[in-house]
Design an enzyme around this catalytic site. Sequence first.
Site, PDB file in Angstrom:
ATOM      1  N   ASP A  30      33.586  13.419  16.491  1.00  0.00           N
ATOM      2  CA  ASP A  30      34.372  13.952  15.627  1.00  0.00           C
ATOM      3  C   ASP A  30      34.943  12.854  14.470  1.00  0.00           C
ATOM      4  O   ASP A  30      35.007  11.559  14.051  1.00  0.00           O
ATOM      5  CB  ASP A  30      35.686  13.124  16.897  1.00  0.00           C
ATOM      6  N   LYS A  66      41.233   8.738  15.716  1.00  0.00           N
ATOM      7  CA  LYS A  66      40.736   9.197  17.421  1.00  0.00           C
ATOM      8  C   LYS A  66      39.655   8.793  18.332  1.00  0.00           C
ATOM      9  O   LYS A  66      39.918   7.790  19.367  1.00  0.00           O
ATOM     10  CB  LYS A  66      40.519  11.053  17.534  1.00  0.00           C
ATOM     11  N   PHE A 101      34.943  26.924  31.336  1.00  0.00           N
ATOM     12  CA  PHE A 101      35.783  27.079  31.879  1.00  0.00           C
ATOM     13  C   PHE A 101      36.647  27.031  32.642  1.00  0.00           C
ATOM     14  O   PHE A 101      36.906  26.432  33.575  1.00  0.00           O
ATOM     15  CB  PHE A 101      35.667  28.384  33.184  1.00  0.00           C
ATOM     16  N   LEU A 102      37.560  25.508  32.034  1.00  0.00           N
ATOM     17  CA  LEU A 102      38.340  23.816  32.439  1.00  0.00           C
ATOM     18  C   LEU A 102      39.916  24.540  32.349  1.00  0.00           C
ATOM     19  O   LEU A 102      40.354  25.324  31.268  1.00  0.00           O
ATOM     20  CB  LEU A 102      38.022  22.744  31.153  1.00  0.00           C
ATOM     21  N   ASN A 141      39.309  36.124  30.674  1.00  0.00           N
ATOM     22  CA  ASN A 141      40.873  34.937  30.118  1.00  0.00           C
ATOM     23  C   ASN A 141      42.052  35.980  30.363  1.00  0.00           C
ATOM     24  O   ASN A 141      43.544  36.012  30.341  1.00  0.00           O
ATOM     25  CB  ASN A 141      40.713  34.002  28.619  1.00  0.00           C
ATOM     26  N   HIS A 189      51.535  35.043  40.660  1.00  0.00           N
ATOM     27  CA  HIS A 189      52.131  33.791  40.578  1.00  0.00           C
ATOM     28  C   HIS A 189      53.826  34.188  39.745  1.00  0.00           C
ATOM     29  O   HIS A 189      53.230  33.648  38.529  1.00  0.00           O
ATOM     30  CB  HIS A 189      52.504  32.252  40.785  1.00  0.00           C
ATOM     31  N   CYS A 232      44.694  28.583  25.813  1.00  0.00           N
ATOM     32  CA  CYS A 232      43.107  29.372  25.630  1.00  0.00           C
ATOM     33  C   CYS A 232      44.119  30.785  25.549  1.00  0.00           C
ATOM     34  O   CYS A 232      43.870  31.725  24.891  1.00  0.00           O
ATOM     35  CB  CYS A 232      42.747  29.699  27.139  1.00  0.00           C
ATOM     36  N   LYS A 279      52.249  23.762  31.877  1.00  0.00           N
ATOM     37  CA  LYS A 279      51.302  24.115  32.941  1.00  0.00           C
ATOM     38  C   LYS A 279      51.628  22.185  33.779  1.00  0.00           C
ATOM     39  O   LYS A 279      51.122  21.753  32.915  1.00  0.00           O
ATOM     40  CB  LYS A 279      50.106  24.897  33.089  1.00  0.00           C
TER      41      LYS A 279
END
Length: 434
Positions: free
Chosen positions: A30, A35, A152-153, A211, A254, A263, A324
């Site tokens: 990076d 970081k 697809f995390l 997505n 839900h 995403c 979330k």
Amino acid sequence: MKIAIIGSGYVGLVSGTCLADFGHDVVCVDKDEAKIANLLAGVMPIYEPGLAELVAANVKAERLSFSSSLAASIQGAQVVFIAVGTPARRGDGHADLSYVKAVAHEIAANIKSPTVVVTKSTVPVGTGDEIERILAASGTPVACSVVSNPEFLREGAAIGDFKRPDRIVIGAEDEWARNVMTEVYRPLFLNKAPILFTSRRSAELIKYASNAFLATKITFINEMADLCEKVRANVQDVARGMGLDNRIGTKFLHAGPGYGGSCFPKDTLALLKTAEEFSSPVRLVEAVVNVNETRKRAMGRKVIEALGGSARDKRVAILGLTFKPNTDDMRDAPSIAIIQTLLDAGADVVAYDPEGMEAAARLMPDVTMATNVYDAIEAADAIVLVTEWDAFRALDFGRIHDRAKAPVLIDLRNVYDPAQAREAGIIYTSVGRP
């Protein structure tokens, strides 16, 4: 196998750490030197359950390292992953590919051995072709192949998703690249993870299409929830009845305040722009984007309605700020629009979130951040459950009565049973339930 991951954000750090845990020699790169310094000191740039411990274990085993030098890190690497951000571009919604292209140019200038260059970032269809052109234009004499390998995390469950994936999508145009990528993911063969080999462009589109479809499911059940409130049906029963059909499935049905995160918002917008460029409109996705944006503000108005139609000088406690649970990610979180609606209506907002308050405070300086749940509800005229953290699943209704000015609970995640809440003396409102 030696692997370099360019970009040590959410996708890059999780992917690199898990690949190191499989036994590969991985360096995460990076350009943000602060970081990298923090990572070397064991300080994570994101909150993800189990990540800090997994990073520490692989650093100790000398399989995982960190660097701010791309040129040095890619030397001898058989595979170089590009995992930098592709945020929505301001003004037009297109995916901003400036970081991806900058990395591709830097790889082209420094590559010295045959390498598979893998796009892990979420990119529009045709980006792999552009990376290939950048590499070719550099005149690099070594063999390179460009591959699309979308991630697809799920935030909050990313390590499990990487190690036990539903599928691994690899878009490659030659046999050599397919063989190299097979070796990268060979440790997952023990879990019988299915590997889907496709063309590069198909792999790029699979990510966006996936997505967009999930965003559509969320938006659909949210509209059904609104209808349920009108016809006095129960959206949870409706969702359960739908989900038991194997063709539909129970996940992402839900009802709530709308989708957010890193995403779905940007990827649905990017898909719309791709469709527009190729004169192939995706009207359904367009409706999903519009409905979702409208819904977030509508949830703010729902709170105002529960307050008797006016939020002026009312104290509102917000429980949950992140988009979330189990993440500190505030990107496009529904709480932002909900809180802004309340502030615009004259409310005094106090909030609590187990992990997201530091990021939220920068976005919402007019909101008071509480030290715990019950400090947040002190003297509140209403309590709004926005994010379904485990810490909010067993609220003490007695303490709500003691500390809140009014026992008004607006449950935007349908965590509680309406009958039990009302039996406890709570003035209860939920989503899509009579």
